[in-house]
Design an enzyme around this catalytic site. Structure first.
Site, short mmCIF file in Angstrom:
data_model
loop_
_atom_site.label_atom_id
_atom_site.label_comp_id
_atom_site.label_asym_id
_atom_site.label_seq_id
_atom_site.Cartn_x
_atom_site.Cartn_y
_atom_site.Cartn_z
N SER A 246 -9.81 1.58 2.62
CA SER A 246 -8.94 2.36 1.76
C SER A 246 -7.84 1.55 1.08
O SER A 246 -7.21 2.05 0.15
CB SER A 246 -8.30 3.48 2.58
OG SER A 246 -7.42 2.94 3.55
N LYS B 87 0.86 -1.19 0.00
CA LYS B 87 0.00 0.00 0.00
C LYS B 87 0.89 1.24 0.00
O LYS B 87 1.90 1.29 0.72
CB LYS B 87 -0.89 -0.03 1.25
CG LYS B 87 -1.97 1.05 1.30
CD LYS B 87 -2.88 0.86 2.51
CE LYS B 87 -4.00 1.87 2.58
NZ LYS B 87 -4.90 1.66 3.73
N SER C 64 -9.87 -0.57 6.96
CA SER C 64 -9.34 -0.46 5.59
C SER C 64 -8.69 -1.71 5.01
O SER C 64 -8.42 -1.75 3.82
CB SER C 64 -8.36 0.69 5.52
OG SER C 64 -9.08 1.88 5.37
N1 GLN Z 1 -13.08 4.17 6.20
C1 GLN Z 1 -12.42 4.62 7.38
C2 GLN Z 1 -12.02 6.06 7.20
O1 GLN Z 1 -12.33 6.60 6.23
C3 GLN Z 1 -11.27 3.73 7.70
C4 GLN Z 1 -10.04 4.02 6.94
C5 GLN Z 1 -8.89 3.17 7.33
O2 GLN Z 1 -9.04 2.14 8.01
N2 GLN Z 1 -7.71 3.62 6.93
O3 GLN Z 1 -11.41 6.64 8.03
#
Ligand code: GLN
Length: 483
Positions: A152, A77, A176
């Site tokens: 994400s 990532k 994410s």
């Molecule tokens: N969807 C969550 C956010 O927008 C989690 C994102 C993540 O785990 N990096 O913060």
């Protein structure tokens, strides 16, 4: 075909000399070159460097000093620092930034002989649930390319689901790793908070962030975890290692296992088809001798609100370092303040700006007690309620997400809806609990993930259970319709 193998299978074939490390790496590079245009998983590829690593790995294999990952490609990532390879967090503010050092997890992977096959797309600074806030490209779900892969860690998940990497690393602050795993039908594992060093992971919300693997199988997730976990002197929150035994992993049994299902995990937004698939999966587990008890964890419905105060609060502080002076591009302006303001205005996207503002507001004098402090109190209460459940039950089970992968663009006008996607995954981050998502069924022809959560440091037990659960669903497991 090489690219449909698991990491464990590749490692075996490398050791028996059925395959060579350069041959494996080349197969993935070729597949990325021919297929990724459709999926948008990768932001950066350094083929030469990957091949050089593969040649080194082959030397270790020939010398008989190979580890479980030697010669296995891993996609990373793009919020994890890689020395010499651009690391952007999918943000314009880091365009062109080349880290001078490797994150601890990357150092550990290269010491184990793994190959960095490329850097993957994400929501900008990992803020989002659909990979649509990336400043650079859309990633697409291999089950249906008009749909989101989730986020994400969308790119890392698509890379695995579309056979462009056998395994990958993601990061999980509120879900994410697990949410895209659920949307793309792969395995996504968030270890206990602190098991992987966060050194070199670009910080989003430091008390919640955790690196973990995306993989085709639980075994692969465990193999990667063993390499990347352990205490690191550059992250004081990292905890001493306790390796997961891969042979014990396979001995886990479902008979007599006690799972708790918190009834609040079916929130208002749960798609009835997801609920049906989940119930079906739970019944199958019952038939294998698992005891599943419905319980109540009253703080679960407060998770999203609480998270969306704590995470932006931490982000507003962490993202203060991006000022155009130390990293990335710099905008023109009159004097220091103006340059910094313009750089940030030009460099950050809408979602990131919104979070910085919400976080700054929640921490400001006069509002701190009303928002941040209360959110921390709810967090403590929620952790306590889960800890109580873990005294009585082995694991907590739930759907991973309330819905299946939705069409790209369908939620971009509805930030509330998008945030509710994290409803089932947030509790694990709140309490630092390990959690894993597995493909457990289908709704509307798309994969539905089942989430298993364990007590803090219960990673080994969790993975053993997940391995046994994976066997139960094995016959129904499907792969996406990819060429
Ligand atoms: N969807 C969550 C956010 O927008 C989690 C994102 C993540 O785990 N990096 O913060």
């Amino acid at each position: 075909m090489i690219t449909s193998l698991t990491a464990a299978e590749i490692a075996t074939k490398l050791r028996t000399k059925e395959l060579s490390a350069p041959e494996v790496t080349q197969a993935y590079l070729d597949r990325i070159a021919s297929e990724d245009e459709k999926y948008g998983a990768f932001l950066a590829i350094d083929g030469e460097r990957a091949m050089a690593q593969a040649n080194e790995a082959q030397k270790q294999l020939d010398a008989g000093t190979a580890t479980a990952l030697t010669g296995v490609p891993v996609a990373i990532k793009d919020n994890i620092s890689t020395e010499g390879i651009e690391t952007t967090c999918a943000s314009k503010i880091l365009k062109g930034y080349i880290p001078p050092y490797d994150a601890t997890v990357i150092r550990k992977l290269s010491e184990a002989g793994a190959i960095t096959i490329g850097k993957t797309n994400l929501d900008e600074f990992a803020m989002g649930s659909s990979t649509e806030t990336s400043a650079f490209k859309l990633s697409r779900n291999p089950w249906d390319t008009s749909r989101t892969p989730g986020g994400s860690s969308g790119g890392s998940t698509v890379a695995v689901a579309a056979n462009m990497a056998p395994v990958s690393l993601g990061s999980d602050t509120g879900g994410s790793i697990r949410l895209p795993a659920s949307f793309c039908g792969v395995v996504g594992f968030k270890p206990t908070y602190g098991r992987c060093s966060r050194f070199g992971l670009v910080a989003f919300a430091s008390s919640l962030d955790q690196i973990g693997p995306l993989a085709k199988t639980v075994e692969d997730a465990a193999i990667i975890s063993n390499v990347i976990t352990g205490h690191c002197s550059q992250d004081s929150t990292s905890i001493p290692d306790s390796q997961i035994s891969i042979s014990d992993l396979k001995k886990g049994s479902l008979k007599g296992m006690k799972l708790a299902f918190p009834k609040e995990m079916y929130g208002d937004g749960t798609d009835p088809a997801v609920r049906e698939a989940t119930e079906f999966a739970l019944d199958e587990l019952r038939r294998e001798g698992v005891e599943i008890t419905e319980i109540s964890i009253p703080t679960i419905p407060l998770g999203v609100t609480t998270y969306y105060i704590i995470a932006p609060a931490e982000a507003s502080s962490n993202l203060g370092r991006f000022d155009g002076v130390r990293y990335g591009p710099r905008s023109e302006g009159q004097g220091h303040i103006d340059v910094v303001a313009k750089t940030r205005a030009d460099g950050f996207g809408h979602e990131v700006k919104a979070r910085i503002m919400i976080g700054t507001y929640a921490l400001s004098a006069g509002y701190y007690d009303a928002f941040y402090l209360r959110a921390q109190q709810v967090r403590a209460m929620m952790t306590q309620q889960f800890n109580d459940a873990f005294k009585e039950f082995d694991l907590v089970v739930s759907p991973t997400a309330p819905v299946v992968a939705f069409p790209l663009g369908a939620m971009s006008q509805d930030p509330m809806q998008l945030k509710l996607l994290d409803y089932c995954t947030i509790p694990a981050n709140m309490g630092g609990f390990p959690a894993i998502s597995l493909q457990a069924g289908f709704a509307h022809g798309l994969p539905v993930g089942l989430q298993l959560m364990g007590p803090q440091m219960g990673d080994e037990k969790l993975l053993q259970a997940a391995f046994a659960v994976e066997r139960v669903f094995e016959t129904q497991r499907k792969s996406p319709p990819i060429p």
